[in-house]
Design an enzyme around this catalytic site. Structure first.
Site, PDB file in Angstrom:
ATOM      1  CG  HIS A   1     -92.352 -70.715 117.502  1.00 31.95           C
ATOM      2  ND1 HIS A   1     -92.250 -69.726 117.252  1.00 31.95           N
ATOM      3  CD2 HIS A   1     -90.935 -71.421 117.530  1.00 31.95           C
ATOM      4  CE1 HIS A   1     -90.731 -69.592 116.370  1.00 31.95           C
ATOM      5  NE2 HIS A   1     -90.054 -70.641 116.623  1.00 31.95           N
TER       6      HIS A   1
ATOM      7  CD  GLU B   1     -89.163 -70.604 120.545  1.00 28.86           C
ATOM      8  OE1 GLU B   1     -87.975 -71.265 120.850  1.00 28.86           O
ATOM      9  OE2 GLU B   1     -89.536 -69.018 119.646  1.00 28.86           O
ATOM     10  CD  GLU B   2     -88.420 -66.794 117.540  1.00 33.48           C
ATOM     11  OE1 GLU B   2     -87.651 -66.895 118.756  1.00 33.48           O
ATOM     12  OE2 GLU B   2     -88.716 -68.092 116.934  1.00 33.48           O
TER      13      GLU B   2
ATOM     14  CG  ASP C   1     -88.269 -73.969 116.937  1.00 35.14           C
ATOM     15  OD1 ASP C   1     -88.524 -73.159 115.876  1.00 35.14           O
ATOM     16  OD2 ASP C   1     -88.345 -73.853 118.241  1.00 35.14           O
TER      17      ASP C   1
ATOM     18  CG  ASP D   1     -87.145 -69.075 113.896  1.00 32.36           C
ATOM     19  OD1 ASP D   1     -88.116 -70.592 115.054  1.00 32.36           O
ATOM     20  OD2 ASP D   1     -86.967 -69.207 114.857  1.00 32.36           O
TER      21      ASP D   1
ATOM     22  CG  HIS E   1     -84.315 -65.054 115.526  1.00 33.46           C
ATOM     23  ND1 HIS E   1     -83.234 -65.631 116.580  1.00 33.46           N
ATOM     24  CD2 HIS E   1     -84.793 -66.104 115.163  1.00 33.46           C
ATOM     25  CE1 HIS E   1     -84.432 -66.405 117.463  1.00 33.46           C
ATOM     26  NE2 HIS E   1     -85.064 -66.736 116.063  1.00 33.46           N
TER      27      HIS E   1
END
Length: 475
Positions: A289, A335-336, A363, A301, A433
């Site tokens: 992503h 995606e997030e 991922d 990520d 994140h």
């Protein structure tokens, strides 16, 4: 009729030797192909340079942001340079949420006596506090199920502090993550039902540090006027808050955040294809992503997964391998905080009656590859196990049935093999994140090994195809 046993035995031996020679030839061809893929990735790879641009020149790529659109343009241009048969953008509507000014928080023990600042960040999708911020007493709980135990009498008017940690004794860190992420995703929605005025969530992190970790959240069908602000607190901050609460249960917590939700905007999935030589209407997908959270630059990520997926097609092209199936790289958007890109890709594939037979997603960070997990039938999994010896020289040993990836999940049906690259995950949630998810946290060699490992699996599935559950398994 007389049987010449000597000639019969010789014939059987000759056939056996021929079959063995054919098997050895196939195995040698595959071994040489994998060796070639790893050599090219490690000696002449592009993935690290691509990631450098995504991370250091573009940065965090939150859906709907200028940076996300810059990433779309950059990756499309790079894929076009590689001379694939097709490169295009697939429109997709995505949510737009902005963080606003940097969040601020402090713990106040005693009325005006002492304040200690602490590190927080707004959860993705949260509403803002008022312009002057929010200050209230705190009630600590160990998860959503604790809310019922305390009830409205003890929760109303307070900030709920979800402090359930990831279990450090679980070797599979994604299992530890799954065991507590519900408090981040649905914690504000559930706490609001008990009259809470705000939510603090312990960061999903196995490491003690000062980095708060954001992530998606939902209010469900909670009316806008009843939605409460939600933030994440660093693991060090969570431990300090918890210990201080034990000494002074009536302490006050203050935080201010200015995030905002906007109407959806248009973005794109980025897609490139090498058209199959035998089965052009059967598709194999490899992807990651393109969006990321905004605190860091999204290197692990999922910048890593995107550049590895791009590298898969580049490596196959450089070997002059002519794939039987049409192979696509898909860089999914959103995606997030919505999974809009993966959902849109699957919907368009269905509308066009495209037959997808294999999909691989990366991922889980750019760490040392260990193997793959598969969502498939037994026949396909047995075929995968027959390839283990090919991967052994590269220390790839993990082949398990299980999940694959969020973005390729919507493609699932009875005829597709879904796979997920599984790197070593022990350090992944240190960065996940958080502002620490930056380019310097990615090891060039580990990233390139992952790309070569993915290319190897794509090659093998393209060459040998997928199997229905009724197909005989050849080992």
């Amino acid at each position: 009729m007389k049987i010449n046993f000597k000639k019969a035995c010789f014939g059987i031996l000759f056939i056996s030797i021929c079959n063995l020679s054919i098997a050895q030839k196939v195995n040698t061809e595959d071994s040489l192909m994998l060796r070639n893929l790893y050599d090219m990735a490690l000696l002449n790879g592009n993935s690290y340079d691509w990631l450098d641009t995504l991370s250091n020149k573009i940065g965090g790529r939150l859906s709907g942001s200028v940076e996300a659109e810059q990433a779309v343009r950059f990756t499309k241009e790079e894929l076009e340079k590689l001379g694939f048969d097709k490169v295009w953008l697939q429109p997709v509507m995505v949510p737009k949420w902005t963080r606003g000014f940097k969040e601020y928080a402090f713990i106040e023990s005693g009325e005006g006596e002492e304040t200690v600042t602490t590190d927080i960040c707004a959860l993705g999708g949260s509403v803002a506090t008022s312009e002057i911020g929010l200050k209230a007493e705190v009630i600590e709980v160990q998860g959503i199920e604790d809310l019922e135990r305390y009830g409205r009498d003890q929760i109303e008017g307070k900030i709920v502090f979800y402090n359930r940690p990831m279990k450090a004794n679980l070797i599979h860190t994604f299992e530890a993550y799954g065991g507590c992420v519900d408090q981040r995703y649905a914690g504000a929605m559930e706490a609001a039902k008990f009259g809470a005025v705000g939510v603090i969530v312990r960061s999903m992190n196995l490491k003690n540090d000062d980095f708060p970790h954001t992530g998606s959240m939902t209010y469900g069908d909670t009316p806008i006027k009843d939605r409460i602000p939600a933030c994440a607190i660093s693991t060090n901050g969570a431990d300090y808050l918890s210990s201080t609460l034990k000494i002074q249960p009536d302490l006050q917590f203050y935080f201010k955040q200015s995030c905002k939700v906007y109407p959806d905007v248009q973005s794109h999935n980025v897609i490139a294809e090498i058209t199959g030589s035998q089965y052009p209407n059967k598709y194999m997908v490899v992807g990651g992503h393109l969006d990321s959270w905004d605190l860091g630059d999204g290197s692990h990520d999922d910048g890593a997964g995107c550049v590895q997926s791009m590298e898969v097609l580049r490596l196959l092209k450089l070997t002059n391998y002519k794939p039987k199936h049409s192979i696509r790289v898909v860089l999914f958007m959103n995606e997030e905080n919505g999974l809009r890109g993966g959902t849109e890709y699957a919907e368009q594939a269905k509308l066009k009656n495209e037959q997808h037979v294999f999909a691989l997603e990366s991922d889980s960070g750019g760490f040392t590859p260990r193997g793959f997990s598969f969502d498939t039938n037994e026949a396909n999994f047995k075929q995968v196990l027959s390839w283990k010896a090919l991967f052994k020289p590269y220390l790839i040993h993990y082949f398990e049935m299980g999940g694959s990836g969020a973005d390729i999940g919507p493609l699932k049906d009875d005829n597709i093999v879904l796979a997920g690259l599984r790197p070593d995950s022990q350090r992944y949630f240190d960065y996940h994140h958080a502002a620490s998810d930056t380019f310097d946290a990615v090891n060039k060699r580990e990233l390139e090994l992952g790309a070569a490992t993915m290319a190897s699996l794509v090659y093998l599935f393209d060459k040998y195809g997928t199997k229905t559950s009724l197909d005989p398994v050849k080992n």
